[in-house]
Design an enzyme around this catalytic site. Structure first.
Site, short mmCIF file in Angstrom:
data_model
loop_
_atom_site.label_atom_id
_atom_site.label_comp_id
_atom_site.label_asym_id
_atom_site.label_seq_id
_atom_site.Cartn_x
_atom_site.Cartn_y
_atom_site.Cartn_z
N LYS A 237 -9.56 2.41 -2.28
CA LYS A 237 -9.75 1.77 -0.97
C LYS A 237 -11.16 2.01 -0.43
CE LYS A 237 -7.25 1.81 3.48
NZ LYS A 237 -5.93 2.18 4.05
N CYS B 199 -5.61 -2.71 2.38
CA CYS B 199 -5.33 -2.69 3.82
C CYS B 199 -6.53 -2.86 4.76
CB CYS B 199 -4.53 -1.45 4.19
SG CYS B 199 -3.78 -1.66 5.83
N GLU C 246 0.84 -1.21 0.00
CA GLU C 246 0.00 0.00 0.00
C GLU C 246 0.88 1.26 0.00
OE1 GLU C 246 -2.19 0.67 3.63
OE2 GLU C 246 -3.73 1.84 2.60
N1 LIG Z 1 -3.32 1.50 6.14
C1 LIG Z 1 -4.30 0.99 6.88
O1 LIG Z 1 -5.44 0.93 6.47
N2 LIG Z 1 -3.94 0.59 8.12
C2 LIG Z 1 -4.90 0.33 9.12
C3 LIG Z 1 -4.37 -0.36 10.27
C4 LIG Z 1 -4.86 -1.75 10.33
O2 LIG Z 1 -5.96 -2.00 10.81
O3 LIG Z 1 -4.16 -2.60 9.86
#
Ligand SMILES: NC(=O)NCCC(=O)O
Length: 389
Positions: A196, A233, A119
């Site tokens: 996303k 993610c 990401e």
């Molecule tokens: N980049 C991202 O969405 N991280 C969120 C943290 C997680 O829950 O892994």
């Protein structure tokens, strides 16, 4: 001490052997033998020279009478940033390009067909800071920004589909930002993009300061090598998100991530989520996480009572691939850059569906009905209480 272990596998291999190790592998990974695939000597040399790990595993299916095997080689890359975050943006990006180019070329030399990067791979996770400047300047056009041009060239050179998750600036819609995975075909064209769907509001992940929930639905990209999708993610915590990619025909779903360990982090869930998605949807998944700590000049807080801090991390790597039957390979390191390769037979998806009937027993109509009631503003939860006399 937390943060020092190279990987879960190192801990296991340092403490188990023989029968115990075989039983552990059978129970935890789903098979006694990890089915390692040999790596070329030239790739090993590159990995030593440029200090990254490289490892490959096979996920075979049974021979079928009518369909030939559908072998596809996938790769995922995890890495840290390269220069400090107070350096000029162009320099930060160029340094990451230089590092990742070597690993992409190694994937190309290994014959990888579909490669996915982590990401927001071309930048630090500045989202912790909530500052707009200079960070928003990392954003680029998904269609013809410098990162897409850079990746397109490599994709065409190696006839490799590459998924490139970046911060997108949408110049056709008032310059707004999105967290976007750009899917580039084996001839270097942009096939499409996915934004996303689920944006975190947890810990240092202040991503909602920068972009909104995506508006691209659940696209599946029909590439030369197979149908793929990208669950970015935080979307891995949302089972319906995974499910919709399955309904749209995904054979492999990549989960490019940036997530941290520590006491309040997600590390203990990491091994479960992409694996559970592979099982319930009967498709392959590949979870990818960056490595390292990232330091920012301005202190930031997380709204969790912890003192203000400069460091975001540790990002714990541990990227892995899981098959539709739930069998997974060992993860990459928690701390080092790496290229993980999986040789998949996509016939396994349908073989697992035939065996488990998870799709056939899904009862979608039951849930459509129930969920439409949940959305009613006057919804009463279905709780049954004991009638006491
Ligand atoms: N980049 C991202 O969405 N991280 C969120 C943290 C997680 O829950 O892994």
């Amino acid at each position: 001490m937390d943060g020092e272990a190279n990987s879960l596998e190192t801990i296991i291999n340092n403490n188990l052997n023989g029968y115990d190790l075989e039983q552990y592998n059978r129970i935890y990974y789903g098979r006694r033998n990890h089915l390692n695939v040999p790596i070329k000597e030239s790739s090993k040399d590159k990995s030593e020279e440029f200090d990254f790990d490289i490892i490959a595993y096979s996920f075979p299916a049974k021979n079928e009478q009518i369909r030939p095997a559908r072998i596809v080689k996938i790769g995922v890359i995890q890495h840290s940033i390269v220069v400090p975050t107070d350096q000029p943006i162009s320099l930060q990006k160029a340094a990451i390009f230089d590092k990742v180019k070597v690993i992409i070329e190694t994937a190309g030399d290994e014959g990888v067909n579909i490669l996915c990067l982590q990401e927001l791979w071309n930048m630090p996770m500045f989202v912790a800071t909530r500052e707009k400047q200079p960070w928003c300047e990392f954003a680029e056009s998904a269609e013809d920004g410098p990162t897409t041009r850079f990746i397109s060239e490599l994709a065409a050179k190696y006839s490799m589909v590459i998924v490139s998750p970046i911060l997108e600036r949408d110049e056709n819609h008032s310059d707004i930002l999105w967290n976007t995975a750009v899917v580039i075909s084996d001839n270097g064209n942009v096939i499409g993009k996915h934004r996303k769907n689920h944006v975190p509001r947890v810990g240092d992940f202040n991503e909602s300061t920068y972009y909104m929930e995506g508006n691209t639905g659940h696209p599946v990209f029909a590439t030369r090598y197979g149908k793929i999708a990208v669950n970015i993610c935080f979307g891995r915590h949302h089972v319906l998100n995974w499910m919709m990619f399955g309904h749209n025909g995904a054979e492999i779903v990549f989960n490019p991530s940036a997530t941290v360990g520590g006491d309040t982090g997600s590390e203990y869930m990491w091994n479960i989520e992409a694996r559970n998605a592979a099982i319930t949807n009967s498709y392959f998944t590949a979870a990818i996480n960056r490595v390292g700590n990232e330091r920012f000049n301005s202190e930031f807080t997380s709204g969790d009572g912890m003192p203000a801090h400069h460091d975001f991390g540790p990002f714990y790597g541990s990227s892995y691939i899981c098959a539709p039957d739930g069998v997974r390979c060992p993860g990459l390191s928690r701390t080092r850059d790496g290229l993980l390769i999986g040789v998949l037979d996509l016939n396994l998806n349908r073989q697992v569906r035939d065996r488990t009937c998870y799709q056939m027993t899904q009862r979608l109509e039951l849930y459509v009905n129930s969920l439409s009631k949940v959305l009613d503003i006057d919804y009463k939860p279905q709780v049954v209480y004991e009638k006491r006399k």
